[in-house]
Scaffold this motif. Structure first.
Motif, mmCIF file in Angstrom:
data_model
loop_
_atom_site.group_PDB
_atom_site.id
_atom_site.type_symbol
_atom_site.label_atom_id
_atom_site.label_comp_id
_atom_site.label_asym_id
_atom_site.label_seq_id
_atom_site.Cartn_x
_atom_site.Cartn_y
_atom_site.Cartn_z
ATOM 1 N N ALA B 186 5.398 -6.157 13.508
ATOM 2 C CA ALA B 186 4.513 -5.052 13.103
ATOM 3 C C ALA B 186 4.705 -3.844 14.020
ATOM 4 C CB ALA B 186 3.054 -5.523 13.141
ATOM 5 N N ILE B 187 4.810 -4.107 15.315
ATOM 6 C CA ILE B 187 5.013 -2.997 16.264
ATOM 7 C C ILE B 187 6.335 -2.293 15.975
ATOM 8 C CG2 ILE B 187 5.411 -2.435 18.714
ATOM 9 C CD1 ILE B 187 3.443 -4.707 19.402
ATOM 10 N N MET B 188 7.367 -3.112 15.716
ATOM 11 C CA MET B 188 8.690 -2.535 15.416
ATOM 12 C C MET B 188 8.622 -1.672 14.150
ATOM 13 S SD MET B 188 12.333 -4.461 15.390
ATOM 14 C CE MET B 188 12.321 -5.100 13.728
ATOM 15 N N GLY B 189 7.916 -2.204 13.141
ATOM 16 C CA GLY B 189 7.769 -1.470 11.877
ATOM 17 C C GLY B 189 7.077 -0.140 12.093
ATOM 18 N N VAL B 190 5.989 -0.183 12.885
ATOM 19 C CA VAL B 190 5.231 1.049 13.151
ATOM 20 C C VAL B 190 6.119 2.067 13.885
ATOM 21 C CG1 VAL B 190 3.320 2.016 14.517
ATOM 22 C CG2 VAL B 190 2.959 -0.036 13.145
ATOM 23 N N THR B 191 6.877 1.574 14.872
ATOM 24 C CA THR B 191 7.756 2.465 15.652
ATOM 25 C C THR B 191 8.777 3.129 14.740
ATOM 26 O OG1 THR B 191 7.553 0.907 17.464
ATOM 27 C CG2 THR B 191 9.247 2.577 17.701
ATOM 28 N N ILE B 192 9.434 2.312 13.916
ATOM 29 C CA ILE B 192 10.472 2.859 13.018
ATOM 30 C C ILE B 192 9.852 3.862 12.048
ATOM 31 C CG2 ILE B 192 12.125 2.263 11.173
ATOM 32 C CD1 ILE B 192 12.586 -0.399 12.724
ATOM 33 N N LEU B 193 8.716 3.474 11.476
ATOM 34 C CA LEU B 193 8.047 4.336 10.494
ATOM 35 C C LEU B 193 7.648 5.681 11.121
ATOM 36 C CD1 LEU B 193 7.081 4.118 7.507
ATOM 37 C CD2 LEU B 193 4.824 3.639 8.429
ATOM 38 N N LEU B 194 7.057 5.617 12.299
ATOM 39 C CA LEU B 194 6.622 6.851 12.971
ATOM 40 C C LEU B 194 7.812 7.764 13.261
ATOM 41 C CD1 LEU B 194 3.919 5.658 15.544
ATOM 42 C CD2 LEU B 194 3.569 7.090 13.540
ATOM 43 N N ASN B 195 8.900 7.148 13.717
ATOM 44 C CA ASN B 195 10.096 7.938 14.043
ATOM 45 C C ASN B 195 10.702 8.564 12.792
ATOM 46 O OD1 ASN B 195 11.339 7.879 17.018
ATOM 47 N ND2 ASN B 195 10.067 6.080 16.711
ATOM 48 N N ILE B 196 10.730 7.793 11.696
ATOM 49 C CA ILE B 196 11.299 8.327 10.444
ATOM 50 C C ILE B 196 10.446 9.495 9.933
ATOM 51 C CG2 ILE B 196 11.681 7.810 7.981
ATOM 52 C CD1 ILE B 196 12.652 5.021 8.859
ATOM 53 N N ILE B 197 9.122 9.300 9.925
ATOM 54 C CA ILE B 197 8.222 10.361 9.429
ATOM 55 C C ILE B 197 8.369 11.616 10.297
ATOM 56 C CG2 ILE B 197 5.793 11.039 9.151
ATOM 57 C CD1 ILE B 197 5.227 8.063 8.423
ATOM 58 N N SER B 198 8.381 11.383 11.601
ATOM 59 C CA SER B 198 8.491 12.514 12.534
ATOM 60 C C SER B 198 9.813 13.254 12.320
ATOM 61 C CB SER B 198 8.395 11.995 13.968
ATOM 62 O OG SER B 198 8.683 13.004 14.879
ATOM 63 N N PHE B 199 10.913 12.503 12.199
ATOM 64 C CA PHE B 199 12.231 13.118 12.005
ATOM 65 C C PHE B 199 12.275 13.904 10.687
ATOM 66 C CE2 PHE B 199 16.620 12.585 10.240
ATOM 67 C CZ PHE B 199 17.214 13.543 11.052
ATOM 68 N N ALA B 200 11.703 13.304 9.624
ATOM 69 C CA ALA B 200 11.695 13.992 8.319
ATOM 70 C C ALA B 200 10.898 15.295 8.410
ATOM 71 C CB ALA B 200 11.108 13.072 7.247
ATOM 72 N N LEU B 201 9.764 15.227 9.098
ATOM 73 C CA LEU B 201 8.924 16.429 9.246
ATOM 74 C C LEU B 201 9.660 17.509 10.046
ATOM 75 C CD1 LEU B 201 5.345 15.049 10.079
ATOM 76 C CD2 LEU B 201 5.947 16.580 8.211
ATOM 77 N N SER B 202 10.246 17.099 11.174
ATOM 78 C CA SER B 202 10.959 18.063 12.027
ATOM 79 C C SER B 202 12.121 18.695 11.264
ATOM 80 C CB SER B 202 11.503 17.361 13.275
ATOM 81 O OG SER B 202 10.455 16.915 14.067
ATOM 82 N N THR B 203 12.870 17.878 10.518
ATOM 83 C CA THR B 203 14.009 18.407 9.758
ATOM 84 C C THR B 203 13.539 19.409 8.708
ATOM 85 O OG1 THR B 203 15.090 16.276 10.061
ATOM 86 C CG2 THR B 203 16.075 17.727 8.432
ATOM 87 N N ALA B 204 12.447 19.050 8.001
ATOM 88 C CA ALA B 204 11.930 19.959 6.965
ATOM 89 C C ALA B 204 11.504 21.286 7.587
ATOM 90 C CB ALA B 204 10.758 19.296 6.247
ATOM 91 N N ILE B 205 10.869 21.218 8.747
ATOM 92 C CA ILE B 205 10.406 22.453 9.412
ATOM 93 C C ILE B 205 11.615 23.265 9.883
ATOM 94 C CG2 ILE B 205 9.175 23.357 11.443
ATOM 95 C CD1 ILE B 205 7.394 20.750 11.208
ATOM 96 N N TYR B 206 12.560 22.592 10.515
ATOM 97 C CA TYR B 206 13.705 23.290 11.123
ATOM 98 C C TYR B 206 14.630 23.904 10.058
ATOM 99 C CZ TYR B 206 17.221 24.151 14.742
ATOM 100 O OH TYR B 206 18.102 24.743 15.620
ATOM 101 N N THR B 207 14.737 23.232 8.909
ATOM 102 C CA THR B 207 15.604 23.732 7.835
ATOM 103 C C THR B 207 15.116 25.081 7.319
ATOM 104 O OG1 THR B 207 16.011 21.449 7.224
ATOM 105 C CG2 THR B 207 16.658 23.084 5.612
ATOM 106 N N LYS B 208 13.796 25.278 7.353
ATOM 107 C CA LYS B 208 13.231 26.537 6.835
ATOM 108 C C LYS B 208 13.101 27.607 7.913
ATOM 109 C CE LYS B 208 10.681 24.295 3.146
ATOM 110 N NZ LYS B 208 9.449 23.594 2.889
ATOM 111 N N LYS B 209 13.386 27.226 9.136
ATOM 112 C CA LYS B 209 13.171 28.153 10.243
ATOM 113 C C LYS B 209 14.216 29.279 10.252
ATOM 114 C CE LYS B 209 11.335 27.671 14.804
ATOM 115 N NZ LYS B 209 10.924 26.804 15.839
ATOM 116 N N GLU B 210 13.761 30.481 10.592
ATOM 117 C CA GLU B 210 14.689 31.619 10.654
ATOM 118 C C GLU B 210 14.801 32.116 12.085
ATOM 119 O OE1 GLU B 210 13.137 34.336 7.653
ATOM 120 O OE2 GLU B 210 14.616 33.491 6.278
ATOM 121 N N PHE B 211 15.977 32.627 12.415
ATOM 122 C CA PHE B 211 16.239 33.051 13.801
ATOM 123 C C PHE B 211 16.643 34.522 13.863
ATOM 124 C CE2 PHE B 211 16.653 28.547 13.569
ATOM 125 C CZ PHE B 211 16.081 28.097 14.737
#
Lengths: 283, 211
Positions: B186-211
């Motif tokens: 269960a701990i492993m599942g939670v860790t993987i899930l949290l990391n996947i969600i976080s990575f997906a969120l960061s990627t979505a934010i960064y893809t739209k970011k302008e410099f």
């Protein structure tokens, strides 16, 4: 032959400023000078070309491909130099070289890079933060030219450099363009530099592209002369691009095709064209 | 990707040496005081410190503007940052397992190695996976402010738990009945899930970011 750059209806809104819609086609094998005053939209255009900004509408094609379809491999064909070298300041020349070797893989040309570093006499043991602005820009250019790119985009890369270094940079651009498959788009405030190297001049003003013409045709189209107020009154309004009043009358830039052929006109520079067009509009 | 990790390591070179030196000193002191559990827990702070430094370095050098037009995708740029955290998580986990193997007494001896192997990655990455999307969205400064607020929320939560000990006792009673391997999974599942969600969120934010 494919064009190097094709922009169709490119538009981007940034607060009150609107860039475009811009339609621009840059053929391969030439140097285009992209000119305009501060805030005209030059850097925004280059950022859009480099995918640093996302257009509100329009299409961008580089080397015949829509930039949205670019793979990392395709991006190796595009090189760029900004107004500063955006790399961590604690990197030494060796670190920078290692980083780019890993980044560009087989496309990276160690030999070319070493030759350029030797040519610019850049120090091996110093970190970037100890480089002068000129050295940083030379390094930026050396990096851009060391992965076999076909399109080179420069955004104010020569501003703030002394004339000797600027001349080195221009020499390098002229060497690069010897390959007819290579293209350069260079935005700069230093129009005398563009006068030396550019084949085409693209002029952007308040977000609108006013023209893109060959440099020679452009300077042949206009002429400058000094006229009295009475003489000026006889000139067709459409012929007047811009004017500067002085003690004895007015210095005026005119379209050669719309004035009598016996009127003596001095040759204009690209800088004259830009200044008169902008100031002419303000008046 | 390797290039981006290399760039990060070079940017953090001095900080990494300092950090390792400090960890050695703290390690030496905790071993002398017999408080050995402090050592693995120090790894929880490592990604937090390093990410803050990396963000500072990146913001100062404006390096994103340089690498985005280069031969990498924005997704890879974000991924490299997570890989950095995961490298620290792997080192921290291996270190804790080794510590358990060489220890003669202490709480670590009572915890099965597989539970350490799944709990340490969760402990080491948990703050970073919350922090990274916030940093991508708001920048390092604002993300830190949000984190201060989060600390207060966590503090309030612990206060609540402290005043409701019977709830925790009931929960622990139920937990003890479960198989440790199931808890580990269960701990492993939670860790993987949290990391996947976080990575997906960061990627979505960064893809739209302008410099």
């Amino acid at each position: 032959m494919q064009n190097a750059i094709e922009l169709q209806g490119l538009k981007k809104r940034l607060g009150n400023f609107v860039l475009g819609p811009i339609d621009l086609t840059v053929p391969r094998g030439c140097i285009v000078g992209y000119i305009g005053e501060n805030g005209a939209g030059k850097s925004t255009t280059i950022k859009l070309l480099l995918n640093l900004m996302i257009p509100d509408q329009g299409e961008i094609k580089l080397l015949g491909k829509d930039i949205r379809e670019f793979t990392p491999q395709m991006k190796k064909d595009i090189a760029y130099v900004f107004d500063d070298l955006y790399l961590p300041e604690d990197m030494t020349l060796k670190n920078v070289q290692n980083f780019h070797r890993k980044l560009y893989g087989q496309a990276w040309q160690d030999k070319t890079f070493s030759e350029l570093i030797a040519r610019f006499s850049l120090p091996n043991n110093k970190t970037i933060k100890h480089f002068s602005r000129g050295m940083r820009m030379q390094l930026g250019l050396a990096l851009a030219l060391s992965h076999g790119a076909k399109l080179l985009l420069l955004d104010e890369a020569t501003s703030g450099l002394d004339p000797v270094i600027r001349d080195d940079v221009l020499d390098l651009l002229l060497e690069y363009i010897q390959n007819e498959d290579h293209t350069i788009l260079v935005s700069s405030h230093i129009l005398s530099d563009l006068e030396k190297v550019a084949d085409y001049i693209a002029f952007i003003h308040k977000g609108q592209l006013l023209f893109m013409e060959t440099k020679d045709e452009l300077v042949d189209q206009y002429g400058i002369t000094s006229l009295s107020k009475e003489q000026l009154a006889e000139i067709d309004d459409k012929a007047i691009v811009g004017k500067r009043p002085h003690q004895f009358g007015v210095e005026v830039m005119l379209k050669r095709s719309l004035v009598p052929s016996d009127l003596e006109l001095e040759r204009v520079s690209v800088e004259d064209i830009m200044v008169y067009m902008i100031k002419g509009e303000r008046k | 990707m390797i290039a981006l990790i290399y760039k990060d390591l070079v940017a953090l070179r001095k900080a990494l040496f300092s950090l390792i030196f400090i960890m050695f000193i703290v390690g030496f002191l905790t071993v002398r005081q017999g408080n050995i559990m402090t050592l693995p827990l120090m790894f929880i702070l490592v990604p937090l410190i390093l990410l803050g430094m990396l963000w500072g370095s990146d913001t100062k050098s404006n390096v994103d503007q340089y690498i985005i037009p280069g031969p990498v995708t924005r997704r890879t740029i974000v991924f490299s940052r997570y890989v950095f955290v995961w490298i620290v998580a792997v080192i921290g986990t291996l270190f804790t397992i080794l510590l358990k193997l060489f220890l003669r007494d202490g709480i670590l001896l009572e915890i099965p190695w597989y539970l350490i192997a799944v709990t340490m990655p969760l402990l080491i990455t948990i703050i970073s996976v919350i922090q990274l999307p916030l940093m991508y969205k708001f920048g390092a400064e604002k993300a830190r402010l949000i984190f201060v607020v989060l600390y207060f929320v966590v503090f309030a939560l612990f206060s609540y738990i402290g005043s409701n000990k019977e709830l925790i006792a009931k929960f622990m009673d139920k937990l003890i009945l479960l198989d440790l391997k199931i808890i580990g999974l269960a701990i492993m599942g939670v860790t993987i899930l949290l990391n996947i969600i976080s990575f997906a969120l960061s990627t979505a934010i960064y893809t739209k970011k302008e410099f």
